[in-house]
Write an enzyme that holds these catalytic residues in place. Structure first.
Site, PDB file in Angstrom:
ATOM      1  N   ILE A 139       0.841  -1.202   0.000  1.00  0.00           N
ATOM      2  CA  ILE A 139       0.000   0.000   0.000  1.00  0.00           C
ATOM      3  C   ILE A 139       0.877   1.254   0.000  1.00  0.00           C
ATOM      4  O   ILE A 139       0.489   2.305  -0.482  1.00  0.00           O
ATOM      5  CB  ILE A 139      -0.921  -0.011   1.244  1.00  0.00           C
ATOM      6  N   HIS A 176      -0.959   3.697  -9.818  1.00  0.00           N
ATOM      7  CA  HIS A 176      -1.680   4.237  -8.652  1.00  0.00           C
ATOM      8  C   HIS A 176      -1.234   5.662  -8.333  1.00  0.00           C
ATOM      9  O   HIS A 176      -0.990   6.008  -7.190  1.00  0.00           O
ATOM     10  CB  HIS A 176      -1.477   3.309  -7.446  1.00  0.00           C
ATOM     11  N   ASP A 236      -8.468   2.962  -6.085  1.00  0.00           N
ATOM     12  CA  ASP A 236      -8.904   3.622  -7.322  1.00  0.00           C
ATOM     13  C   ASP A 236     -10.212   3.009  -7.829  1.00  0.00           C
ATOM     14  O   ASP A 236     -11.089   3.711  -8.321  1.00  0.00           O
ATOM     15  CB  ASP A 236      -7.808   3.510  -8.388  1.00  0.00           C
TER      16      ASP A 236
END
Length: 336
Positions: free
Chosen positions: A140, A200, A173
């Protein structure tokens, strides 16, 4: 009669043994005390596929673990603090979720985060290689486009890299796209299916609105505005929080959803599909997010590029050079 009873007992015991073999997964959260890590850990504590929840950070983890351990779900919770306990936190993990690092503040780009967060990913990946080389690793930490290639290089050097088991979490997203489209169409966002491909950050985030179900119809201007809103949604939250952080709660939700899908795949459930940023041959970029079928060994099948219209082909043209630059930056850092 006795034989029959014994046979039934044997069948029952085999059933209970097979049940105990399933739903028995250790998940480690690296960065569990932070703004994403705490709500992410809370959500994972509620996942019935998790039996052992291992929480690692450089501060506060024993307290977070103690707090979560009072929740009446079946998983046990363990807190580990400081670099010398990272190995124990990761040992034997089936899934590793990494939200560790510093968050974005107003005026910061994802590149500004690079130096601190890249070093954190490098260290965690090196320990994963030793303690749980077969784990599914979900990153992440931003910049995701660069951090995933760093982890890949570290795992390669250790001789344990499996591209089917390393993921950049781009689920937020998709979650944002579903939320915004649901609002625009007046439908439940949970019923919206939309592929979001690429990377991302910024222009690398490509919502493929032409493939949205239910169908999203709008003028070219409406589609462009919605695309840009999805691409810049992180900045929207950073501005709204006015110095108090970045997207933490929605990211925790998305991270828990993706980790949950990895666990479903591990558990043998069928048709588990998520978009994720992974090593790829779909485009010229060595890493690229597309819809994936997840299974017992991670990526079971890469579903490739959805059908693109002319507007979306232009998005792809803009994204590829940026992605290649992001990826090379990670490779260079890992090999410096």
């Amino acid at each position: 009669m006795l034989k029959q009873a014994t046979k039934q007992l044997a069948i029952q015991s085999m059933r209970s043994f097979s049940t105990s073999r399933q739903n028995n997964y250790k998940v480690t959260v690296c960065g569990a005390s932070g703004g994403i890590g705490q709500p992410l850990s809370l959500l994972l504590k509620q996942n019935p596929l998790v039996t052992s929840l291992s929480l690692y950070d450089i501060v506060h983890t024993p307290g977070v673990a103690a707090d979560l351990s009072h929740i009446d779900t079946k998983s046990s919770t363990h807190g580990y603090i400081g670099a010398d306990q990272l190995g124990d936190a990761l040992k034997g993990a089936d899934v590793v979720v990494i939200p560790a690092g510093v968050p974005r503040k107003p005026g910061m780009t994802r590149d500004d985060l690079f130096n601190v967060n890249a070093g954190i990913i490098k260290d965690i990946a090196a320990t994963v290689a030793k303690q749980c080389p077969k784990a599914m690793v979900a990153i992440i930490t931003n910049p995701v486009n660069t951090c995933v290639p760093i982890a890949a290089e570290v795992l390669k050097k250790a001789g344990v890299y499996d591209p089917k088991r390393l993921f950049g979490v781009s689920t937020l997203d998709v979650v944002r796209a579903r939320a915004f489209i649901g609002e625009a169409l007046g439908v439940d966002p949970q019923q919206v299916n939309i592929p979001v491909i690429g990377g991302h950050s910024g222009v690398t985030i490509m919502p493929i609105l032409s493939q949205c179900q239910p169908t999203f119809k709008g003028s070219a201007d409406t589609i462009d505005k919605l695309t840009k809103r999805i691409q810049e949604a992180g900045t929207e939250v950073v501005k709204a929080k006015a110095g108090a952080g970045s997207a933490t709660l929605s990211m925790a939700y998305a991270g828990a959803r993706f980790a949950g899908s990895l666990l479903k795949g591990l558990d043998g459930q069928k048709n588990v599909v998520e978009c994720s940023y992974v090593q790829s041959t779909v485009t010229e970029a060595a890493f690229f997010a597309t819809p994936l079928v997840l299974g017992k060994n991670g990526i079971q099948e890469n579903l490739g590029l959805p059908k693109l219209n002319d507007y979306e082909k232009k998005l792809l043209e803009a994204a590829i050079p940026e992605l290649k630059k992001n990826i090379q930056k990670g490779v260079d850092f890992a090999n410096a």
